[in-house]
Design a protein around this motif. Structure first.
Motif, PDB file in Angstrom:
ATOM      1  N   MET A  13       0.825  -1.207   0.000  1.00 10.57           N
ATOM      2  CA  MET A  13       0.000   0.000   0.000  1.00 10.57           C
ATOM      3  C   MET A  13       0.863   1.263   0.000  1.00 10.57           C
ATOM      4  SD  MET A  13      -3.166   1.353   0.675  1.00 10.57           S
ATOM      5  CE  MET A  13      -4.230   0.394   1.707  1.00 10.57           C
ATOM      6  N   LEU A  14       1.886   1.283   0.844  1.00 12.29           N
ATOM      7  CA  LEU A  14       2.728   2.470   0.985  1.00 12.29           C
ATOM      8  C   LEU A  14       3.371   2.839  -0.343  1.00 12.29           C
ATOM      9  CD1 LEU A  14       4.034   4.483   3.010  1.00 12.29           C
ATOM     10  CD2 LEU A  14       5.925   2.893   3.189  1.00 12.29           C
ATOM     11  N   PHE A  15       3.895   1.833  -1.043  1.00 11.00           N
ATOM     12  CA  PHE A  15       4.627   2.122  -2.275  1.00 11.00           C
ATOM     13  C   PHE A  15       3.700   2.376  -3.461  1.00 11.00           C
ATOM     14  CE2 PHE A  15       8.157   0.577   0.121  1.00 11.00           C
ATOM     15  CZ  PHE A  15       9.240   1.223  -0.442  1.00 11.00           C
ATOM     16  N   PHE A  16       2.668   1.522  -3.608  1.00  2.23           N
ATOM     17  CA  PHE A  16       1.877   1.579  -4.835  1.00  2.23           C
ATOM     18  C   PHE A  16       0.715   2.563  -4.762  1.00  2.23           C
ATOM     19  CE2 PHE A  16       3.914  -2.601  -5.219  1.00  2.23           C
ATOM     20  CZ  PHE A  16       4.504  -2.429  -6.459  1.00  2.23           C
ATOM     21  N   SER A  17       0.432   3.104  -3.583  1.00  3.80           N
ATOM     22  CA  SER A  17      -0.744   3.974  -3.462  1.00  3.80           C
ATOM     23  C   SER A  17      -0.392   5.434  -3.695  1.00  3.80           C
ATOM     24  CB  SER A  17      -1.346   3.837  -2.060  1.00  3.80           C
ATOM     25  OG  SER A  17      -0.459   4.393  -1.122  1.00  3.80           O
ATOM     26  N   GLY A  18       0.913   5.757  -3.694  1.00  2.00           N
ATOM     27  CA  GLY A  18       1.291   7.157  -3.817  1.00  2.00           C
ATOM     28  C   GLY A  18       1.466   7.838  -2.477  1.00  2.00           C
ATOM     29  N   ARG A  19       1.453   7.059  -1.406  1.00  2.00           N
ATOM     30  CA  ARG A  19       1.623   7.668  -0.080  1.00  2.00           C
ATOM     31  C   ARG A  19       3.073   8.032   0.184  1.00  2.00           C
ATOM     32  NH1 ARG A  19      -1.796   4.040   4.016  1.00  2.00           N
ATOM     33  NH2 ARG A  19      -0.081   4.371   5.442  1.00  2.00           N
ATOM     34  N   LEU A  20       3.977   7.179  -0.287  1.00  2.00           N
ATOM     35  CA  LEU A  20       5.403   7.434  -0.108  1.00  2.00           C
ATOM     36  C   LEU A  20       5.832   8.618  -0.964  1.00  2.00           C
ATOM     37  CD1 LEU A  20       8.114   6.226   1.077  1.00  2.00           C
ATOM     38  CD2 LEU A  20       8.347   5.126  -1.135  1.00  2.00           C
ATOM     39  N   ALA A  21       5.373   8.625  -2.197  1.00  2.00           N
ATOM     40  CA  ALA A  21       5.711   9.696  -3.126  1.00  2.00           C
ATOM     41  C   ALA A  21       4.685   9.669  -4.246  1.00  2.00           C
ATOM     42  CB  ALA A  21       7.105   9.474  -3.693  1.00  2.00           C
ATOM     43  N   PRO A  22       4.400  10.833  -4.853  1.00  2.00           N
ATOM     44  CA  PRO A  22       3.529  10.818  -6.030  1.00  2.00           C
ATOM     45  C   PRO A  22       4.077   9.825  -7.052  1.00  2.00           C
ATOM     46  CG  PRO A  22       4.023  13.070  -5.378  1.00  2.00           C
ATOM     47  CD  PRO A  22       4.862  12.185  -4.519  1.00  2.00           C
ATOM     48  N   LEU A  23       3.176   9.103  -7.723  1.00  2.00           N
ATOM     49  CA  LEU A  23       3.646   8.001  -8.571  1.00  2.00           C
ATOM     50  C   LEU A  23       4.494   8.480  -9.753  1.00  2.00           C
ATOM     51  CD1 LEU A  23       0.440   5.856  -8.293  1.00  2.00           C
ATOM     52  CD2 LEU A  23       2.721   5.150  -7.591  1.00  2.00           C
ATOM     53  N   THR A  24       4.375   9.758 -10.109  1.00  2.00           N
ATOM     54  CA  THR A  24       5.200  10.256 -11.219  1.00  2.00           C
ATOM     55  C   THR A  24       6.688  10.253 -10.862  1.00  2.00           C
ATOM     56  OG1 THR A  24       4.743  12.479 -10.391  1.00  2.00           O
ATOM     57  CG2 THR A  24       3.483  11.750 -12.302  1.00  2.00           C
ATOM     58  N   LEU A  25       7.006  10.093  -9.586  1.00  2.00           N
ATOM     59  CA  LEU A  25       8.409  10.088  -9.180  1.00  2.00           C
ATOM     60  C   LEU A  25       9.025   8.696  -9.271  1.00  2.00           C
ATOM     61  CD1 LEU A  25       8.117  12.458  -6.116  1.00  2.00           C
ATOM     62  CD2 LEU A  25       9.315  12.932  -8.237  1.00  2.00           C
ATOM     63  N   PHE A  26       8.193   7.693  -9.576  1.00  2.00           N
ATOM     64  CA  PHE A  26       8.704   6.330  -9.696  1.00  2.00           C
ATOM     65  C   PHE A  26       9.054   6.046 -11.158  1.00  2.00           C
ATOM     66  CE2 PHE A  26       6.346   6.167  -5.760  1.00  2.00           C
ATOM     67  CZ  PHE A  26       7.073   5.289  -4.977  1.00  2.00           C
ATOM     68  N   PRO A  27       9.922   5.053 -11.402  1.00  2.00           N
ATOM     69  CA  PRO A  27      10.229   4.690 -12.788  1.00  2.00           C
ATOM     70  C   PRO A  27       8.988   4.151 -13.504  1.00  2.00           C
ATOM     71  CG  PRO A  27      11.333   3.224 -11.202  1.00  2.00           C
ATOM     72  CD  PRO A  27      10.736   4.341 -10.428  1.00  2.00           C
ATOM     73  N   PRO A  28       8.953   4.266 -14.851  1.00  2.00           N
ATOM     74  CA  PRO A  28       7.755   3.878 -15.611  1.00  2.00           C
ATOM     75  C   PRO A  28       7.291   2.445 -15.370  1.00  2.00           C
ATOM     76  CG  PRO A  28       9.304   5.045 -17.029  1.00  2.00           C
ATOM     77  CD  PRO A  28       9.986   4.865 -15.714  1.00  2.00           C
ATOM     78  N   TRP A  29       8.232   1.484 -15.268  1.00  2.00           N
ATOM     79  CA  TRP A  29       7.796   0.093 -15.066  1.00  2.00           C
ATOM     80  C   TRP A  29       7.038  -0.049 -13.765  1.00  2.00           C
ATOM     81  CZ3 TRP A  29       9.518  -2.153 -10.595  1.00  2.00           C
ATOM     82  CH2 TRP A  29      10.672  -1.627 -10.002  1.00  2.00           C
ATOM     83  N   PHE A  30       7.451   0.743 -12.751  1.00  2.00           N
ATOM     84  CA  PHE A  30       6.796   0.688 -11.453  1.00  2.00           C
ATOM     85  C   PHE A  30       5.363   1.234 -11.561  1.00  2.00           C
ATOM     86  CE2 PHE A  30       5.700   2.064  -7.235  1.00  2.00           C
ATOM     87  CZ  PHE A  30       6.261   1.095  -6.413  1.00  2.00           C
TER      88      PHE A  30
END
Lengths: 267, 268
Positions: A187-204
């Motif tokens: 939940m923490l990683f994939f929900s955007g709580r840790l960081a907005p999802l645009t900050l993750f690599p595209p595959w993520f």
């Protein structure tokens, strides 16, 4: 239907009264829920400032708006039911719930609402205080705010159904803590709580698309911030509906299997 | 000489509690694996979060990735101290106050504060200590520096001071149990704020930094020892940490004794 409504009214009133008794504890528990977005807000605004003002499409004010909204969305959609069921099943308290002529999920939902209504009295001043300290900048889109309640309700129901299904794992194992933790990590990683999802690599981000988490957290947040086009919003609502249906199905399957197992326990 | 004997006595008490803890937990060996999984998962999350942050920048408020790993290492070591001894013992203490069973501790011929502080040891949580030391090793390797004797000494001192500060703070919180019987939730105050300690205190805005330094002393528990480890600590801060540790120990002790007088026991 009107029968269920009166059941809810009763449950709601009791829950509110119970929670008023534990008001100090309630507010202490709130601290953790406020600290998490606050810490990540500070981390990301530091990064943004170092990178010349913005990263991943968020500037300092943008991050402030993102995390303040995330805090409220999380408050609106979260539940703690996965921690309760372990105790209920091991202590046998669950038996008395089964005797009642209504599905046990209804009292849990009433509890959830009562807690949230009650703690709103603290959340609102905290949010205002943090907004004053961190100066969020919003890009207000009228249509998005208009449909936001739908996204929030779908997100709440989806998350509640999934959480409740997870709580049922207590029928099979007494080691629910590890299972809950794994769920919270995802939940923490994939929900955007840790960081907005645009900050993750595209595959993520592609993986996140196929999991429920971003649709119950990041999606309503981005909608509220006016970062989505009407087309994207429409897709989001579709995915939310799909996950809500899946959650409801899962809940029924797991609950039925669980009850059968529980009866076997009693002999 | 008397002083020395007293110390040996305290150490023996701790050792027997440690042994009892070990024996108890050996009965629940599966807990070892559960704790292992949980600790590894939490370390993976912490490192994953760092990876996301350092995907966007090469330093965070002046802290390089290696230095951030060192900070995490300290965070886990102090966290282990909390989870192995402090939290289980203090939880037990508060329950004893509520039930009145603290009487059994008070009649024992040893210092009551020491007894309640080490009375319960959860061995499996030591996993976090292993992870913390591992993270420090990783940080050292990535920093590519040798730590001199002096630096190692300063790190040891600040870490010890950090541990004592956390202990004193926790004891002060727990002592409130003498007046407000239901305070187990009070521990959540510390654990919630301790989370902030896995990031350098220097990045927080002023008001929050003050809170995390003086109201809840998270800064001295994690950031200061990590600065010492990476050789960036201002010399004065080591003395500051020691002074604060001594001050808080005294305050906690006085407050504890004041609280003890308010305890009426099970019979009252």
């Amino acid at each position: 239907m009107s029968h269920l409504l009166s059941v809810y009214k009763g449950y709601f009133r009791t829950s509110l009264a119970v929670q008023f008794q534990y008001r100090a504890a309630m507010f202490i528990w709130l601290l953790g829920a406020i600290m998490e977005p606050l810490v990540y807000l500070v981390v990301w605004r530091t990064v943004a400032l170092q990178q010349g003002g913005s990263v991943g499409g968020y500037d300092v004010g943008g991050f402030a708006a993102y995390y303040l909204t995330m805090m409220l969305v999380n408050h609106f959609t979260f539940s703690w039911i996965m921690w309760e069921y372990d105790y209920r099943i091991r202590s046998g308290e669950f038996s008395s719930l089964l005797l009642k002529p209504v599905h046990p999920i209804h009292s849990d939902m009433a509890d959830n609402w009562a807690y949230k209504l009650f703690t709103l009295t603290l959340y609102v001043p905290v949010a205002i205080g943090l907004a004053w300290l961190f100066r969020p900048t919003w890009n207000v889109e009228g249509w998005a705010l208009l449909v936001l309640p739908v996204a929030l309700i779908l997100a709440f129901l989806t998350r509640f159904f999934l959480d409740w299904s997870l709580a049922m794992s207590a029928f099979w194992t007494t080691r629910v803590q590890a299972i809950n933790q794994a769920y919270f990590v995802a939940m923490l990683f994939f929900s955007g709580r840790l960081a907005p999802l645009t900050l993750f690599p595209p595959w993520f981000q592609r993986i996140a698309d196929f999991l429920p988490f971003r649709w119950v957290m990041a999606f309503p947040v981005e909608l509220a911030l006016g970062r989505l086009t009407p087309g994207q919003a429409l897709i989001g609502f579709g995915v939310q509906l799909g996950w809500m249906a899946a959650g409801l199905l899962l809940l029924n399957l797991v609950y039925r299997a669980g009850i059968r197992r529980y009866a076997a326990f009693g002999g | 000489m008397r002083r020395l004997e007293a110390d040996v006595h305290l150490w023996q008490i701790f050792r027997s509690y440690l042994r009892v803890g070990l024996l108890t937990e050996m009965e629940y060996r599966i807990n070892f694996w559960i704790n292992l999984i949980q600790s590894l998962l939490s370390a993976a999350v912490a490192l994953g979060a760092l990876a996301v942050v350092f995907g966007q920048t090469d330093n965070l408020g002046g802290w390089t990735p290696a230095e951030m790993i060192a900070l995490l290492g300290v965070y886990y070591i102090i966290g282990a101290l909390i989870r192995v001894i402090i939290r289980p013992s203090m939880t037990q203490f508060m329950e004893d106050v509520r039930k009145g069973t603290l009487d059994f501790t008070l009649v024992k011929p040893a210092d009551a504060q020491w007894l309640i502080s080490v009375q319960k040891v959860e061995i499996w949580q030591l996993m976090d200590l292993v992870i913390g030391i591992g993270l420090l090793g990783l940080a050292l390797q990535r920093m590519g520096e040798r730590v001199g004797l002096q630096q190692a000494f300063i790190f040891g001192v600040t870490l010890l001071a950090g541990g004592l500060i956390v202990y004193s703070f926790w004891l002060i919180l727990s002592t409130f149990a003498f007046w407000f019987v239901r305070v187990d939730n009070i521990q959540v105050i510390f654990t919630s704020l301790y989370e902030a300690g896995r990031w350098p205190i220097t990045i927080y805005p002023g008001w929050l930094r003050m809170m995390l330094t003086f109201l809840v002393p998270v800064a001295f528990a994690t950031t200061v020892p990590a600065q010492a480890f990476t050789g960036r600590l201002e010399p004065g801060l080591m003395l500051g940490a020691l002074a604060l540790a001594a001050f808080m120990l005294i305050v906690a002790r006085l407050f504890w004794r004041y609280g003890l007088r308010a305890y009426s026991g099970a019979s009252a």
